[in-house]
Design a protein around this motif. Structure first.
Motif, PDB file in Angstrom:
ATOM      1  N   GLY A 307       0.815  -1.207   0.000  1.00  0.00           N
ATOM      2  CA  GLY A 307       0.000   0.000   0.000  1.00  0.00           C
ATOM      3  C   GLY A 307       0.851   1.261   0.000  1.00  0.00           C
ATOM      4  O   GLY A 307       2.047   1.230   0.284  1.00  0.00           O
ATOM      5  N   PHE A 308       0.222   2.388  -0.311  1.00  0.00           N
ATOM      6  CA  PHE A 308       0.947   3.658  -0.422  1.00  0.00           C
ATOM      7  C   PHE A 308       1.550   4.095   0.916  1.00  0.00           C
ATOM      8  O   PHE A 308       2.605   4.721   0.945  1.00  0.00           O
ATOM      9  N   GLY A 309       0.888   3.764   2.029  1.00  0.00           N
ATOM     10  CA  GLY A 309       1.341   4.247   3.323  1.00  0.00           C
ATOM     11  C   GLY A 309       2.635   3.645   3.810  1.00  0.00           C
ATOM     12  O   GLY A 309       3.289   4.210   4.693  1.00  0.00           O
ATOM     13  N   ALA A 310       3.024   2.486   3.260  1.00  0.00           N
ATOM     14  CA  ALA A 310       4.225   1.793   3.738  1.00  0.00           C
ATOM     15  C   ALA A 310       5.425   1.977   2.825  1.00  0.00           C
ATOM     16  O   ALA A 310       6.514   1.478   3.123  1.00  0.00           O
ATOM     17  N   VAL A 311       5.243   2.682   1.708  1.00  0.00           N
ATOM     18  CA  VAL A 311       6.316   2.843   0.725  1.00  0.00           C
ATOM     19  C   VAL A 311       6.609   4.334   0.548  1.00  0.00           C
ATOM     20  O   VAL A 311       5.689   5.136   0.376  1.00  0.00           O
ATOM     21  N   GLY A 312       7.888   4.680   0.573  1.00  0.00           N
ATOM     22  CA  GLY A 312       8.261   6.077   0.373  1.00  0.00           C
ATOM     23  C   GLY A 312       9.469   6.444   1.208  1.00  0.00           C
ATOM     24  O   GLY A 312       9.896   5.674   2.080  1.00  0.00           O
ATOM     25  N   PRO A 313      10.068   7.610   0.968  1.00  0.00           N
ATOM     26  CA  PRO A 313      11.214   8.057   1.765  1.00  0.00           C
ATOM     27  C   PRO A 313      10.868   8.116   3.249  1.00  0.00           C
ATOM     28  O   PRO A 313       9.874   8.726   3.640  1.00  0.00           O
ATOM     29  N   GLY A 314      11.663   7.451   4.070  1.00  0.00           N
ATOM     30  CA  GLY A 314      11.425   7.438   5.502  1.00  0.00           C
ATOM     31  C   GLY A 314      10.432   6.396   5.958  1.00  0.00           C
ATOM     32  O   GLY A 314      10.195   6.241   7.163  1.00  0.00           O
ATOM     33  N   GLN A 315       9.838   5.649   5.008  1.00  0.00           N
ATOM     34  CA  GLN A 315       8.876   4.613   5.363  1.00  0.00           C
ATOM     35  C   GLN A 315       9.575   3.251   5.462  1.00  0.00           C
ATOM     36  O   GLN A 315      10.779   3.136   5.225  1.00  0.00           O
ATOM     37  N   ALA A 316       8.785   2.228   5.782  1.00  0.00           N
ATOM     38  CA  ALA A 316       9.364   0.896   5.991  1.00  0.00           C
ATOM     39  C   ALA A 316       9.996   0.332   4.720  1.00  0.00           C
ATOM     40  O   ALA A 316      10.959  -0.436   4.785  1.00  0.00           O
ATOM     41  N   HIS A 317       9.465   0.718   3.570  1.00  0.00           N
ATOM     42  CA  HIS A 317       9.969   0.183   2.298  1.00  0.00           C
ATOM     43  C   HIS A 317      10.239   1.338   1.334  1.00  0.00           C
ATOM     44  O   HIS A 317       9.370   2.172   1.092  1.00  0.00           O
TER      45      HIS A 317
END
Length: 423
Positions: A307-317
């Motif tokens: 999902g979008f909430g877990a991917v990105g700079p500073g995120q888990a993935h």
């Protein structure tokens, strides 16, 4: 002066200097949401046009309907993989907002001919590119340590962990101009250099003075790519230049598409082979291969992604690849989107080649730029994230302006607008 000219110039100015302005002036994050505001206004306008069309004729206008389908696709994507967290919105906007901004430019400047729109886009992009290029040259001549970059202390104060090797290489600064990283800087310079060469190859009827000016600009931009020391940009310059020459010589859409696909597949495989054979010891380059191997285990355990909430700079993935971030977000649905973006290249080439007989020099040149650059974008998506990249925004704007042009509006080779709406 037509209203679209200052608006396009202002948009390009904001794209290039948004991060610099926000960080140096200490502005709130609300200022950085101007792209999202444009997207919201676009969606509201499309909905109002659809309601007005249904009220007047009982059916939705075809052009508005097509745009709404794009909006509905992204809406469905967000409902399926998004949530209400800030990280989810931030990652989603990196995927959808460039398309919305491109659509907005095509719509608000629809009264102008496609030639005038593309001309204004190019000169605005060129002016901003040269401004950040001159500053990058100043950085190259004066900076001896990473903390001398304009963004270093500002990002440190916000809690970002910055690594010196991302800003310096072999004692030389990895120039970034008004951006916060050399990858983004080099991508923008490459984009503008490709546009410049494409226009040179298609502007034979232009005055000698303009051709000499653009030739000088192209040489300067090539020099900036060299001092940027980004291998991807150097490889891209060679690939796009070759593709531009072939695009100029060939007339058949399927043959141009075939060569584009061959370049896309060949370049991607060549980079993976280069990494797997151990020809480089660069840790950032070697990590690309590890990330792709890791993706197979992610798809096996999370077929619908994180999902979008877990991917990105500073995120888990977070991955150094546009495709990997898409797959990590949407799983096998992301694989379908990836396939669609690749297959759409042939349709885009077919449209641009078909319109050549009606197009002026600016439309032919920018169309050739799109054809030549798209395969390289597809390949570089394997190795670069392009998150909120200005180069991606500029490319999306050019594509949307070209394909958004009404089929009833033609610009003859001599540059005469023969729109039926003006008869």
């Amino acid at each position: 002066m037509s209203v679209h000219k200052p608006l396009i110039g202002l948009l390009v100015l904001l794209l290039f200097f948004s991060d610099f302005t926000v960080l140096t002036l200490g502005l709130s994050s609300a200022f950085a949401g101007w792209r999202e505001l444009i997207s919201v206004l676009l969606i509201m306008w499309l909905c109002l046009r659809a309601v007005a069309s249904v009220s007047a004729r009982g059916t939705v206008n075809i052009a508005v309907g097509r745009s709404l389908l794009i909006v509905l696709f992204f809406t469905f994507l967000y409902l399926l993989f998004g949530d209400f967290s800030e990280s989810s919105v931030r990652m989603f906007r990196a995927l959808a907002v460039p398309v919305f901004v491109g659509m907005a430019v095509a719509i608000w400047a629809q009264a102008a001919s496609v030639e005038n729109k593309l001309k204004q886009i190019y000169w605005s992009v060129l002016a901003m590119t040269l401004a950040t290029g001159l500053y990058a040259l100043y950085q190259y001549l004066t900076i001896v340590s990473p903390d001398q970059f304009w963004y270093w202390s500002l990002l440190k104060a916000k809690g970002y962990e910055l690594q010196p090797y991302n800003s310096m290489r072999d004692g030389y600064p990895r120039v970034s101009g008004f951006f916060t990283g050399t990858l983004e800087f080099s991508a923008v310079i490459l984009n503008t250099a490709a546009m410049t060469l494409a226009l040179l190859l298609n502007g034979r009827g232009w005055p000698l003075r303009r051709r000499l000016l653009l030739s000088g600009v192209f040489v300067v931009l090539c020099g900036l790519i060299v001092i940027g020391s980004v291998r991807t940009a150097m490889i891209g310059l060679v690939c796009i230049c070759l593709m531009l020459l072939l695009t100029k010589l060939l007339r058949t859409a399927w043959l141009i598409s075939l060569i584009g696909y061959v370049q896309f597949v060949g370049l991607t495989l060549a980079v993976f082979v280069y990494l797997s054979m151990g020809y480089t010891q660069d840790l950032s380059a070697l990590d690309r291969e590890r990330q792709w191997l890791h993706m197979f285990s992610i798809l096996a355990s999370q077929p619908m992604g994180y999902g979008f909430g877990a991917v990105g700079p500073g995120q888990a993935h977070w991955f150094d690849s546009f495709w990997l971030n898409l797959l990590a977000t949407c799983g096998f649905i992301g694989l379908l989107i990836m396939s669609g973006m690749i297959l759409w290249y042939h349709k885009l080439v077919t449209f641009i080649v078909r319109e050549r007989s009606y197009a002026g020099a600016w439309t032919k040149g920018m169309g050739s730029f799109v054809i030549a650059s798209y395969p390289f974008f597809l390949s570089s998506f394997f190795f670069q994230s392009y998150t909120n990249s200005v180069s991606l925004y500029v490319f999306a704007i050019v594509v949307m302006v070209i394909i958004g042009e009404s089929k009833r509006t033609r610009v003859e080779p001599g540059g005469i607008d023969s729109s039926l709406s003006k008869v």
